[in-house]
Design a protein around this motif. Structure first.
Motif, PDB file in Angstrom:
ATOM      1  N   PHE A 150      -4.566  -7.420  11.225  1.00 54.58           N
ATOM      2  CA  PHE A 150      -3.176  -7.812  11.457  1.00 54.58           C
ATOM      3  C   PHE A 150      -2.620  -7.319  12.793  1.00 54.58           C
ATOM      4  N   GLY A 151      -3.452  -6.624  13.581  1.00 57.44           N
ATOM      5  CA  GLY A 151      -3.034  -6.222  14.924  1.00 57.44           C
ATOM      6  C   GLY A 151      -2.036  -5.097  14.976  1.00 57.44           C
ATOM      7  N   PHE A 152      -1.976  -4.245  13.935  1.00 55.69           N
ATOM      8  CA  PHE A 152      -1.055  -3.109  13.934  1.00 55.69           C
ATOM      9  C   PHE A 152      -1.696  -1.931  14.667  1.00 55.69           C
ATOM     10  N   PRO A 153      -1.199  -1.537  15.837  1.00 53.78           N
ATOM     11  CA  PRO A 153      -1.706  -0.305  16.445  1.00 53.78           C
ATOM     12  C   PRO A 153      -1.540   0.852  15.452  1.00 53.78           C
ATOM     13  N   LEU A 154      -2.473   1.784  15.435  1.00 50.59           N
ATOM     14  CA  LEU A 154      -2.404   2.897  14.484  1.00 50.59           C
ATOM     15  C   LEU A 154      -1.076   3.628  14.597  1.00 50.59           C
ATOM     16  N   GLU A 155      -0.577   3.779  15.835  1.00 46.34           N
ATOM     17  CA  GLU A 155       0.671   4.500  16.034  1.00 46.34           C
ATOM     18  C   GLU A 155       1.848   3.781  15.375  1.00 46.34           C
ATOM     19  N   LEU A 156       1.812   2.432  15.349  1.00 42.66           N
ATOM     20  CA  LEU A 156       2.864   1.671  14.680  1.00 42.66           C
ATOM     21  C   LEU A 156       2.809   1.905  13.178  1.00 42.66           C
ATOM     22  N   THR A 157       1.592   1.853  12.618  1.00 45.05           N
ATOM     23  CA  THR A 157       1.419   2.146  11.190  1.00 45.05           C
ATOM     24  C   THR A 157       1.901   3.561  10.881  1.00 45.05           C
ATOM     25  N   GLU A 158       1.548   4.497  11.751  1.00 49.94           N
ATOM     26  CA  GLU A 158       1.938   5.895  11.553  1.00 49.94           C
ATOM     27  C   GLU A 158       3.456   6.042  11.545  1.00 49.94           C
ATOM     28  N   GLU A 159       4.121   5.306  12.439  1.00 46.90           N
ATOM     29  CA  GLU A 159       5.572   5.382  12.522  1.00 46.90           C
ATOM     30  C   GLU A 159       6.228   4.832  11.259  1.00 46.90           C
ATOM     31  N   ILE A 160       5.708   3.703  10.770  1.00 50.49           N
ATOM     32  CA  ILE A 160       6.261   3.104   9.550  1.00 50.49           C
ATOM     33  C   ILE A 160       6.003   4.016   8.354  1.00 50.49           C
ATOM     34  N   LEU A 161       4.819   4.627   8.314  1.00 45.85           N
ATOM     35  CA  LEU A 161       4.497   5.567   7.232  1.00 45.85           C
ATOM     36  C   LEU A 161       5.435   6.767   7.251  1.00 45.85           C
ATOM     37  N   ALA A 162       5.725   7.261   8.468  1.00 44.97           N
ATOM     38  CA  ALA A 162       6.606   8.428   8.591  1.00 44.97           C
ATOM     39  C   ALA A 162       7.992   8.126   8.035  1.00 44.97           C
ATOM     40  N   GLU A 169       0.822  -1.212   0.000  1.00 46.14           N
ATOM     41  CA  GLU A 169       0.000   0.000   0.000  1.00 46.14           C
ATOM     42  C   GLU A 169       0.856   1.261   0.000  1.00 46.14           C
ATOM     43  N   ILE A 170       2.018   1.207   0.655  1.00 46.42           N
ATOM     44  CA  ILE A 170       2.933   2.355   0.643  1.00 46.42           C
ATOM     45  C   ILE A 170       3.440   2.603  -0.774  1.00 46.42           C
ATOM     46  N   ASP A 171       3.843   1.526  -1.448  1.00 52.40           N
ATOM     47  CA  ASP A 171       4.313   1.661  -2.839  1.00 52.40           C
ATOM     48  C   ASP A 171       3.210   2.221  -3.727  1.00 52.40           C
ATOM     49  N   SER A 172       1.982   1.747  -3.514  1.00 57.28           N
ATOM     50  CA  SER A 172       0.849   2.206  -4.316  1.00 57.28           C
ATOM     51  C   SER A 172       0.572   3.684  -4.078  1.00 57.28           C
ATOM     52  N   ALA A 173       0.634   4.090  -2.816  1.00 56.54           N
ATOM     53  CA  ALA A 173       0.366   5.491  -2.475  1.00 56.54           C
ATOM     54  C   ALA A 173       1.428   6.409  -3.066  1.00 56.54           C
ATOM     55  N   LYS A 174       2.681   5.978  -2.996  1.00 56.88           N
ATOM     56  CA  LYS A 174       3.771   6.786  -3.552  1.00 56.88           C
ATOM     57  C   LYS A 174       3.628   6.915  -5.072  1.00 56.88           C
ATOM     58  N   SER A 175       3.270   5.810  -5.721  1.00 54.99           N
ATOM     59  CA  SER A 175       3.109   5.836  -7.183  1.00 54.99           C
ATOM     60  C   SER A 175       1.995   6.783  -7.604  1.00 54.99           C
ATOM     61  N   ALA A 176       0.960   6.861  -6.765  1.00 59.48           N
ATOM     62  CA  ALA A 176      -0.173   7.736  -7.063  1.00 59.48           C
ATOM     63  C   ALA A 176       0.068   9.171  -6.614  1.00 59.48           C
ATOM     64  N   GLY A 177       1.223   9.430  -6.014  1.00 51.62           N
ATOM     65  CA  GLY A 177       1.550  10.781  -5.564  1.00 51.62           C
ATOM     66  C   GLY A 177       0.787  11.209  -4.330  1.00 51.62           C
ATOM     67  N   LYS A 178       0.327  10.238  -3.549  1.00 51.02           N
ATOM     68  CA  LYS A 178      -0.444  10.560  -2.339  1.00 51.02           C
ATOM     69  C   LYS A 178       0.482  10.829  -1.164  1.00 51.02           C
ATOM     70  N   SER A 179      -0.009  11.635  -0.244  1.00 50.40           N
ATOM     71  CA  SER A 179       0.756  11.907   0.986  1.00 50.40           C
ATOM     72  C   SER A 179       0.142  11.190   2.180  1.00 50.40           C
ATOM     73  N   GLU A 180      -1.048  10.592   1.989  1.00 51.28           N
ATOM     74  CA  GLU A 180      -1.756   9.908   3.068  1.00 51.28           C
ATOM     75  C   GLU A 180      -2.105   8.485   2.649  1.00 51.28           C
ATOM     76  N   LEU A 181      -2.140   7.594   3.657  1.00 49.04           N
ATOM     77  CA  LEU A 181      -2.630   6.241   3.421  1.00 49.04           C
ATOM     78  C   LEU A 181      -4.077   6.184   3.860  1.00 49.04           C
ATOM     79  N   ASP A 182      -4.928   5.618   3.020  1.00 49.72           N
ATOM     80  CA  ASP A 182      -6.368   5.572   3.266  1.00 49.72           C
ATOM     81  C   ASP A 182      -6.683   5.013   4.657  1.00 49.72           C
ATOM     82  N   GLY A 183      -7.643   5.655   5.331  1.00 48.83           N
ATOM     83  CA  GLY A 183      -8.016   5.247   6.682  1.00 48.83           C
ATOM     84  C   GLY A 183      -8.556   3.835   6.758  1.00 48.83           C
TER      85      GLY A 183
END
Length: 873
Positions: free
Chosen positions: A397-409, A373-387
């Protein structure tokens, strides 16, 4: 500078302040006691707040502690700086209205310079800009360079509501090589040169929930000296992580990963994260916090899963956190206040392993999804990952939002938090709907389970889980956030029945905390418990400690016994035709439905209430016996029509007043009911009445509320409560007279207004045309004004409008001559009302309409005139 281990540093601090008359108190649990403003203890003074505010008397006016703390507000910085932690030890000395600045400052200086032997020339202090008193005392300390005293605006300490005040911080200069190189580098700079090691808070305010600062009656001292920071100075380490309080955990990570600390900055971050988080999770689980998706449990889960992810980043594929916990136990096991850590090490490791295994099963899949999803978002020129995707990572998959946020950052992206929250709320609504459906439909298949040995024992406080089911299927275990049915081998819970709701309470297993919201019976009589796992997990065969909500159970018992007394009193006051037609008994209230073909009068209700309260005052014991039904009938026990009873029945008897067959909970003595108050009487069906009532605390609260209302009304009317009826009658009579007078005045005004319009009328096609806007509040007022005008005409038409709240009311009236001339009021109003955004109709002589566009009135009046002009003579 004197070298000391972390343990020696803590011991030296406590011993020093003990010599100054302080009581050494043990570290408090991370779970705040009676403080809803805090999720966890995050400062040394936090558990001492009641002593600072004066709500509790301290065991000694001088106290010193080494308090374990957890904070996660800046968790993303952990491992990236030398000082940030989620868990830390805070040394502190405290004064509750005893000493103040003149003692706190010299003692801090003495401990650092004489006990720890820190070089005086390297020490700096900061003070609040207007705290001249603190500056004067600092200038008196031997060896302190006056130029090393700086004033900083942010020297004011607070953490949420509670005690707070100006503070003074002590820094040590670690050398220019540790600094940023700027000429302005000084205490308060963000670089690592000036390290804050102690904060002296001069507590003189109490911050309220509303943000108001109220002066404390007694000034207090609250200091915080970070053990890890002081240890790093005394051990001459560049980072807290390199001290003996944390580095052994890093050495363990080196061993299992095959990597060397210090060889790769990115890998070092992960090693430090694991070291910090291993200590945090050990402390939290030691204090009985379990992983969950809410509150403290969520913080623990987030820390655990973050550590696991960093382990994978180091190439660690197998479970590794149990070993890290062993190292934490070796570091802290022989320190005061950590005996629970050693004693419960197996339990702590078990909780960690279960959570690690659970997350490991989905981590790889989740990372694949997230990477894609990160690769897809970057290819589309997005700055956010869909909620929705963020929520899928959390939910599946049990990812706390803060963990996802950290990986996205790390990939220059951010999560769509609004979308995540929307998806979360939608899931909660689905879960609530599913739970509601399950309450009606979710009956397990227990055909293969032998339930004959299951028992109910009101004295039972421990039992074993016999069966668990979820969504109609028997399962072996439940995890936090899951709702299901649980059957115990022995239960003390009363199961819903006979109009009474079931008991509520909690089960506590070794690894789980389970909330019980109700107890019910299956068709074969087996009692099951409606359960929600708040923390951890629970399995079939687990032993559980049982806690019934005794307050609610007693409240239900009060209301159930009161229901019996109510029925007996109704029969005595209203008549023997009264028979129970239904009931509901909850901890909050009772509801009793009964047969009676007319409302119970106010006097009868008062007599019933008085009779029940008289019986309560007698304080008669309630006797409960099992006996053959024939014997019960001989005693005169009340039997419900249509109810099926076995050969042996349970008889609840209040001697000489009430005797009924009943299986519910009851008080031992009617005096325990306390007070009985009827709050309503109503009809619910033909020949069926309903009384609702409260008892005990609820009845007292009701009486208090009624009394407060009475006092408020008495104060408003400036009369005694006894004189209220007469005063209210007087006011009502005056109001009636005044309304009559106002109506007359209004009528006179309307007539004057109508007369004015009449004078302004015009001739149109041989008819008198009167139009205008009048001040009419109601349709009746508008018609009355039109009637008044039309009666004065001889061949005429009246078109009147009134505007109230931007809404238009219209009336058109025509006298007999106008109607004979071809006027049709209904047709006129139908046409002209369109111009004010409305519609209407009516008879030839009178019609009405409404509209919502007052701006169209002038055109509307002109249109009416045009219609009259078009009439053929």
């Amino acid at each position: 500078m004197k070298y000391m281990t972390g343990k020696e540093t803590a011991a030296a601090f406590l011993k020093f302040f003990e010599s100054k008359g302080h009581l050494i108190m043990p570290s408090f649990s991370l779970i705040p006691e009676n403080d809803p403003t805090l999720l966890m203890i995050g400062a040394g003074m936090a558990p001492l707040k009641p002593f600072f505010t004066g709500k509790l008397k301290p065991p000694c006016p001088r106290v010193t502690t080494n308090q374990r703390c957890v904070r996660t507000g800046d968790i993303e910085n952990v491992g990236r700086t030398a000082r940030h932690h989620t868990a830390f030890m805070m040394l502190g000395n405290f004064s509750f209205g005893d000493y103040f600045k003149s003692n706190a400052i010299p003692w801090a200086w003495e401990f650092l310079t004489e006990v720890c032997e820190l070089p005086r020339e390297k020490l700096w202090v900061s003070i609040y800009p207007n705290d001249d008193e603190a500056e004067k005392i600092w200038l008196q300390q031997p060896g302190l360079n006056p130029a090393h005293i700086v004033r900083l605006e942010d020297n004011f300490w607070e953490i949420g509501p509670g005690p707070c005040g100006p503070d003074s911080e002590i820094y040590i200069d670690l050398g220019e090589e540790r600094g940023c190189g700027k000429e302005t580098c000084a205490p308060g700079c963000d670089c690592d040169r000036f390290l804050e090691i102690w904060n002296l808070v001069f507590t003189q305010f109490d911050k309220t929930e509303d943000g108001e600062y109220k002066p404390l009656e007694h000034k207090n001292i609250d200091t915080g000296c970070g053990l890890e920071r002081l240890a790093s100075v005394l051990q001459q380490k560049n980072s807290n992580f390199e001290t003996d309080l944390l580095f052994p955990i890093i050495e363990y990570v080196e061993k299992i990963s095959g990597l060397k600390y210090g060889s790769d900055a990115a890998k070092d971050v992960s090693m430090k994260v694991i070291a910090d988080h291993a200590r945090s999770m050990a402390f939290m689980i030691m204090d009985k916090i379990l992983p969950s998706n809410e509150g403290r449990g969520y913080v623990l889960r987030r820390i655990l899963r973050r550590a696991i992810r960093h382990g994978r980043m180091l190439g660690i594929k197998d479970a590794f956190l149990e070993g890290a916990i062993d190292v934490v136990a070796k570091i802290y096991g022989d320190m005061p206040d950590f005996d629970e850590l050693v004693r419960n090490i197996a339990y702590i490791k078990k909780v960690v392993r279960l959570e690690e295994d659970r997350f490991a099963a989905t981590l790889a899949q989740g990372m694949e999804v997230l990477t894609r999803e990160i690769d897809s978002a970057k290819s589309a020129g997005k700055s956010e990952l869909d909620g929705e995707i963020c929520f899928k990572l959390y939910d599946t998959f049990g990812f706390p939002l803060e963990l996802t946020e950290e990986i996205l950052a790390e990939n220059n992206l951010s999560p769509d938090k609004d979308g995540f929250n929307t998806a979360m709320e939608n899931q909660r609504q689905r879960a609530r709907a599913a739970r509601a459906a399950n309450e009606r439909l979710d009956v397990p298949d227990l055909l293969n389970l032998k339930t004959e040995h299951l028992t109910r024992d009101e004295s039972c406080t421990e039992s074993k889980i016999f069966a668990i089911w979820k969504d109609g299927k028997v399962v072996d275990e439940l995890h936090d956030g899951e709702t299901a049915g649980i059957i115990l081998e022995t239960t003390p819970f009363y199961a819903e029945g006979g109009g009474q709701v079931g008991d509520e309470g909690y089960f506590f297993s070794e690894l789980g905390k389970i909330k019980i919201s109700n107890a019910k019976k299956l068709p074969d009589g087996t009692i099951y418990h409606e359960a929600y796992v708040e923390e951890g997990l629970v399995k079939v065969g687990d032993k559980v400690k049982i806690e019934i909500d005794r307050d609610k159970k007693l409240s239900s018992a009060r209301n159930h016994t009161a229901t019996h007394l109510l029925q007996a009193a109704l029969k005595k006051v209203v008549g023997n035709q009264v028979n129970q037609a239904g009931s509901l008994v909850t901890p909050e209230r009772l509801r009793f439905d009964f047969s009676n073909f007319e409302p119970v009068t106010a006097q009868q209700l008062a007599d019933v209430e008085e009779l029940v309260n008289e019986e309560i005052l007698k304080a008669v014991d309630v006797t409960i016996r099992q006996m053959p039904i024939a014997e019960a009938k001989k005693l005169g026990a009340m039997v419900l029509f249509g109810e099926k009873y076995g050969d042996i029945v349970r008889v609840v008897n209040v001697e000489d007043f009430s005797c009924e067959l009943c299986g519910g909970s009851h008080v031992a003595n009617v005096g325990q009911i306390g007070r009985f108050k009827i709050v309503s009487e109503s009809g619910i069906a033909a020949g069926v009445r309903r009384i609702e009532a409260v008892t005990g605390r609820a009845a007292i609260k009701d009486a208090t509320r009624q009394n407060q209302l009475l006092n408020e009304i008495s104060a408003l009317l400036k009369v005694r409560a006894d004189d209220l009826p007469a005063q209210v009658e007087k006011i009502l009579a005056e109001d009636k007279t005044m309304r009559k007078q106002l109506a007359e005045v209004q009528k006179m005004r309307e007539r004057a207004e109508a007369q004015k319009l009449l004078v302004g009328g015009e001739e149109v096609n041989g008819l008198k045309y009167v139009k205008g806007v009048v001040k009419a509040k109601t349709a009746d007022d508008l018609r009355n004004a039109a009637d008044f005008i039309v009666d004065k005409l001889d061949g005429g038409v009246v078109v009147l409008a009134a505007v109230n709240d931007d809404k238009v009311s219209l009336v058109v009236k025509a006298d007999k001559k106008a109607v004979a001339a071809g006027v049709h009021a209904g047709k006129i109003v139908k046409e002209i009302s369109k111009l004010v955004g409305g519609g209407g109709g009516g008879r030839p002589d009178m019609a009405q309409a409404g509209g919502k566009n007052p701006e169209g009135l002038p055109k509307m009046f002109d249109a009416a005139k045009t219609i009259l002009e078009s009439l053929k003579k």
